[in-house]
Design a protein around this motif. Structure first.
Motif, short mmCIF file in Angstrom:
data_model
loop_
_atom_site.label_atom_id
_atom_site.label_comp_id
_atom_site.label_asym_id
_atom_site.label_seq_id
_atom_site.Cartn_x
_atom_site.Cartn_y
_atom_site.Cartn_z
N ILE A 19 0.84 -1.20 0.00
CA ILE A 19 0.00 0.00 0.00
C ILE A 19 0.88 1.25 0.00
O ILE A 19 0.55 2.26 -0.63
N HIS A 20 2.00 1.18 0.69
CA HIS A 20 2.95 2.29 0.69
C HIS A 20 3.41 2.60 -0.74
O HIS A 20 3.54 3.76 -1.13
N GLY A 21 3.61 1.54 -1.54
CA GLY A 21 3.98 1.72 -2.95
C GLY A 21 2.91 2.46 -3.72
O GLY A 21 3.21 3.36 -4.53
N CYS A 22 1.63 2.11 -3.47
CA CYS A 22 0.52 2.81 -4.13
C CYS A 22 0.48 4.28 -3.70
O CYS A 22 0.17 5.17 -4.51
N ILE A 23 0.79 4.53 -2.44
CA ILE A 23 0.81 5.90 -1.93
C ILE A 23 1.85 6.73 -2.67
O ILE A 23 1.60 7.88 -3.06
N LEU A 24 3.02 6.13 -2.88
CA LEU A 24 4.09 6.84 -3.59
C LEU A 24 3.68 7.13 -5.04
O LEU A 24 3.95 8.21 -5.56
N LYS A 25 3.01 6.17 -5.67
CA LYS A 25 2.60 6.35 -7.07
C LYS A 25 1.56 7.45 -7.22
O LYS A 25 1.52 8.16 -8.22
N THR A 26 0.68 7.56 -6.24
CA THR A 26 -0.39 8.56 -6.31
C THR A 26 -0.02 9.86 -5.62
O THR A 26 -0.85 10.75 -5.47
N GLN A 27 1.23 9.93 -5.13
CA GLN A 27 1.80 11.15 -4.55
C GLN A 27 1.06 11.66 -3.31
O GLN A 27 0.90 12.85 -3.10
N TRP A 28 0.63 10.71 -2.48
CA TRP A 28 0.00 11.09 -1.22
C TRP A 28 0.98 11.00 -0.04
O TRP A 28 0.59 11.21 1.11
N GLU A 29 2.25 10.69 -0.33
CA GLU A 29 3.20 10.46 0.77
C GLU A 29 3.48 11.73 1.58
O GLU A 29 3.91 11.67 2.73
N ALA A 30 3.24 12.91 0.96
CA ALA A 30 3.52 14.17 1.67
C ALA A 30 2.39 14.54 2.64
O ALA A 30 2.55 15.44 3.46
N ASP A 31 1.25 13.86 2.56
CA ASP A 31 0.11 14.17 3.42
C ASP A 31 0.42 13.77 4.86
O ASP A 31 0.86 12.65 5.12
N GLY A 32 0.20 14.68 5.79
CA GLY A 32 0.51 14.40 7.19
C GLY A 32 -0.28 13.25 7.75
O GLY A 32 0.24 12.44 8.53
N TYR A 33 -1.55 13.13 7.37
CA TYR A 33 -2.42 12.06 7.87
C TYR A 33 -1.89 10.70 7.43
O TYR A 33 -1.81 9.75 8.21
N VAL A 34 -1.49 10.62 6.16
CA VAL A 34 -0.92 9.38 5.62
C VAL A 34 0.44 9.10 6.27
O VAL A 34 0.76 7.96 6.61
N GLY A 35 1.24 10.15 6.45
CA GLY A 35 2.56 9.98 7.04
C GLY A 35 2.50 9.39 8.43
O GLY A 35 3.24 8.45 8.76
N VAL A 36 1.60 9.91 9.27
CA VAL A 36 1.45 9.38 10.64
C VAL A 36 0.99 7.92 10.60
O VAL A 36 1.43 7.09 11.40
N SER A 37 0.11 7.59 9.65
CA SER A 37 -0.38 6.21 9.53
C SER A 37 0.75 5.27 9.14
O SER A 37 0.83 4.13 9.62
N LEU A 38 1.65 5.73 8.27
CA LEU A 38 2.82 4.93 7.91
C LEU A 38 3.74 4.74 9.10
O LEU A 38 4.26 3.64 9.34
N LEU A 39 3.95 5.81 9.84
CA LEU A 39 4.78 5.71 11.05
C LEU A 39 4.18 4.70 12.03
O LEU A 39 4.89 3.88 12.62
N ASP A 40 2.86 4.77 12.20
CA ASP A 40 2.17 3.87 13.11
C ASP A 40 2.31 2.42 12.66
O ASP A 40 2.56 1.52 13.48
N LEU A 41 2.17 2.18 11.37
CA LEU A 41 2.29 0.82 10.82
C LEU A 41 3.67 0.25 11.11
O LEU A 41 3.80 -0.84 11.67
N TYR A 42 4.70 0.97 10.72
CA TYR A 42 6.06 0.44 10.84
C TYR A 42 6.49 0.26 12.30
O TYR A 42 7.14 -0.72 12.65
#
Length: 785
Positions: free
Chosen positions: A261-284
């Motif tokens: 899903i992280h790969g899809c996020i990078l492709k759709t350029q949502w990685e800079a979104d703070g909400y998505v960023g915190v969710s990635l931090l939480d996952l890892y």
């Protein structure tokens, strides 16, 4: 003429609606009612957009002067202006004075009340809307559903849903999504799924709402299935969809799917979104991949205080903070920075600083911060009490708890469990019973954590029967409950009872862990249950997949050694895949002392001293072993070495508690104010038990003196002095409870068996290894300790 008209229109369009309204108002020229309403409406919209309260009120004033020249559209805009400006009193006044109202009038004001958390007024207004027969459209339904959610009454949405269904709005995506959100918050993912299925034209928001509903209610697989289905029908996820999907991956512990899903996020350029960023931090971080979390963190462009705080908190949770690392240097630097930025008076920061100093063993600094803190809450008090309890300062913990009660600060689960732990460490039964009485009058009476603490307290204070009573009457038990009861019986040498609890634990399908088997193997070693001990030790890995750790091996070395199988104990130590620790060699040394095997004991002692030259207990055991064998030259040599190296022998100490006062005794102590009565009791006991067959064991005196002197020395042992006082001050029929910081000697053990029969009292002695229950001439240890 045409040019002047065009010029006038250009001037008209270049000025704001507010300026026009003010100009028309000041000119005194008559304007048509329709034109007035249009101009004023535009002016009011501009005021709402710019949040300009002064001009808004000015325009409203103009409306009033012109006799309320607004139409319904204009009136609704006027209400909206006051709602946006937060002037709800004025908005309600306009609402009440309107010549006519429609649904929009009601909804606009309801939304204002909801935003201001004036929920009662919002509900009353909705009821008025319904009574007056205004249209219940999707706009109304979504507003009221949000109201129910904000009021934390999402469970009421079920009744509201029926109204939506009757009016045929259940297929509307806007209303359906609001219902999904409400059902999600009330934990009814099944109802949300039913609503989702009925939406005729699902949009991105409704799909995202359903994914979020599943994720928030821990239906993680369903959340990911919904996410996949959404992709298949052609919708592209947004930041909220991605965040919920990542939460589902974290809930399943599936870091690989999360990376996809992280790969899809990078492709759709949502990685800079703070909400998505915190969710990635939480996952890892949840999946233990702190390195990937750090990469995400470093790649985030806009890190706000929430994101920084989140990352710091996650490091703390994996024991990489000042307190968990016991890094006092970093803690002090952080403290200095806190003072510089002026946050040292913030109660949350102050509590964290108190915790850091306490965790690092700096209780004096914690006390200073506590005393200087102008604001204290229950967390402040609890942090200090926990710090005292964990640092072995049980008396200070109990004293602070007393002050907390006097200050009328609300005690919590943490408070009670911590002070019960302090009682357990002090073997202070009376305060423990008083705290139990306090707990029974609170909402925490059935709390499982406090129940476990009570079991531990009673067991360590010598009342294993009360510990079992707590255990048997608990409404629910967890693994800690079972482990604590097993360990309690083990501490009292009641191996059969400990194994009975373990058997019941297996019947209840409660999976054992490493701590369970430490308790089981300790019970076997304390009870001399060699065959059972080997069986459980083998079963631990074979049946439960638990790799033995040093505590398990130590139990087995003591079990073998105490049973006289010293060679087998040595063989086990040599076969251990772990590096032999101090605990293992100490256990072997203790067994060698019991069986007077000087050669092997010397080897075991040397292994311990190679790892810790200052180990006081090993020097003492080695000296005692030589003394028991009458090798006085070796005794002198060990004591000279201890003196040269500055190794001090811990003095033997026994104490007894009576009416919340603790009486301490050392060997040969003559300082107690009741010494005359104590000596009289000792003389009487000596006469009584000698008539009953007691013969002093002179081998227990590790001094090179005459037998008469040995007799006098034995009767001045600290545990006998404490026992004599206990028999004097404790009411007849009640048990006498004594604590000793060293191992009880063989002669005191034999003498107290005779005394228990002579005085017809139960005598409980807790030494450094275990409890001894003496009753009617018999000890619970069966003379095996």
């Amino acid at each position: 003429m045409l040019s002047s008209i065009l010029h006038g229109l250009r001037g008209f369009s270049s000025r704001s609606s507010v300026e026009l309204a003010e100009e028309f108002e000041s000119s005194g020229h008559p304007l048509s009612e329709e034109f007035d309403s249009h101009v004023y409406a535009r002016a009011l919209q501009d005021c709402a957009a710019s949040f300009d309260e002064m001009k808004g009120r000015s325009v409203h004033c103009g409306v009033l002067k012109r006799g309320g020249c607004l139409d319904l559209f204009g009136w609704n805009i006027l209400i909206n202006v006051y709602v946006k400006l937060g002037a709800l009193v004025d908005a309600r006044k306009v609402f009440d004075e309107m010549p006519e109202r429609n649904t929009i009038s009601f909804v606009t004001l309801i939304q204002g009340y909801v935003q201001a958390l004036q929920f009662v007024e919002a509900i009353e207004l909705f009821m008025k809307l319904h009574r007056e027969g205004h249209e219940l459209n999707p706009f109304v339904f979504t507003t009221v559903l949000k109201l129910l959610v904000d009021m934390e009454f999402p469970e009421l949405c079920r009744r509201f849903h029926s109204c939506v269904y009757k009016l045929g709005h259940d297929g509307n995506a806007f209303v359906g999504t609001a219902l999904i959100d409400a059902y999600s918050l009330s934990g009814r993912a099944d109802c949300a799924r039913e609503v989702f299925g009925g939406i005729l034209e699902k949009d991105l928001v409704s799909w995202t709402g359903m994914v979020a509903c599943y994720a928030e209610n821990e239906f993680f697989e369903e959340a990911l299935e919904c996410y996949s289905w959404m992709r298949k029908v052609g919708f592209k996820p947004n930041n909220y969809t991605f965040a919920s999907s990542l939460k589902a991956c974290g809930g399943l512990g599936d870091v690989n799917l999360g990376r996809t899903i992280h790969g899809c996020i990078l492709k759709t350029q949502w990685e800079a979104d703070g909400y998505v960023g915190v969710s990635l931090l939480d996952l890892y971080t949840k999946c233990g991949d702190i390195d990937d979390a750090l990469k995400v963190f470093r790649g985030m462009h806009d890190k706000n205080v929430i994101i920084w705080s989140f990352m710091i908190a996650r490091y703390a949770q994996i024991d990489r903070s000042c307190a968990t690392l016991e890094d006092m240097e970093m803690g002090e630097q952080t403290h200095c920075h806190v003072v510089k930025v002026g946050l040292d008076l913030d109660i949350f920061v102050a509590n964290a600083l108190i915790y850091v100093y306490a965790k690092c063993g700096r209780m004096v600094d914690s006390e200073k911060l506590f005393i200087e803190s102008p604001n204290r809450n229950e967390v402040t008090w609890n942090t200090m009490i926990v710090g005292y309890a964990q640092s072995g300062s049980g008396e200070e913990a109990l004293e602070l708890f007393s002050q907390m009660l006097d200050s009328q600060v609300l005690s919590t689960q943490v408070t009670y469990s911590s002070v019960l732990r302090a009682c357990a460490s002090l073997a202070a039964l009376e305060p423990g019973m008083q705290i139990h009485s306090l707990v029974s009058k609170t909402i925490h009476n059935d709390d499982i954590v406090i129940g476990n603490s009570l079991i531990d307290m009673y067991a360590k204070c010598g009342s294993v029967k009360d510990a079992r009573l707590i255990f048997d009457t608990m409404n629910e038990r967890d693994k800690v409950s079972w482990n604590t009861m097993i360990s309690g019986y083990s501490l009292h040498g009641l191996g059969a009872d400990a194994l009975e609890i373990f058997y019941r634990m297996m019947q209840m399908k409660e999976k054992p862990d490493k701590i369970t088997f430490v308790g089981v193997l300790s019970a076997c070693s304390n009870g001399g249950l060699l065959d059972q001990g080997w069986s459980y030790f083998t079963s631990m890995h074979k049946d439960y997949g638990i790799e033995p750790c040093v505590e398990h091996y130590t139990c087995m070395v003591w079990l073998l050694g105490r049973a006289g199988h010293l060679d087998d104990a040595v063989t086990l130590i040599e076969q251990i895949p772990l590096e032999a620790s101090l605990m293992l060699w100490r256990a072997l040394l203790g067994a060698c002392v019991v069986h007077k095997n000087i050669e092997l004991g010397t080897v075991a002692a040397q292994r311990v001293l190679d790892m810790d030259p200052q180990d006081e207990s090993t020097h003492v055991l080695l000296s005692n072993m030589y003394a028991a064998a009458r090798r006085w030259d070796n005794v002198v040599s060990v004591r000279k070495y201890m003196k040269r190296k500055g190794v001090k022998k811990e003095p033997g100490l026994s104490w007894i508690e009576n009416q919340n006062k603790v009486h301490y005794f050392t060997v040969g102590d003559k300082s107690h104010p009741e010494m005359r009565l104590i000596n009289g009791m000792l003389e009487w006991l000596n006469i009584k038990i000698k008539k009953a067959g007691y013969v002093a064991d002179h081998d227990a005196v590790l001094l090179d003196v005459e037998d008469d002197e040995k007799d006098r020395h034995l009767w001045s042992h600290s545990e006998r002095l404490a026992l004599a006082l206990g028999l004097i001050v404790t009411p007849p029929g009640r048990p006498v409870r004594i604590i000793k910081n060293l191992r009880i000697c063989t002669d005191c053990h034999a003498a107290i068996k005779f005394i228990s029969k002579a005085v017809q009292r139960e005598i409980v002695v807790r030494d450094m290894n275990r409890f001894h229950h003496f009753e009617d001439g018999i000890c619970s240890c069966g003379d095996y300790w």
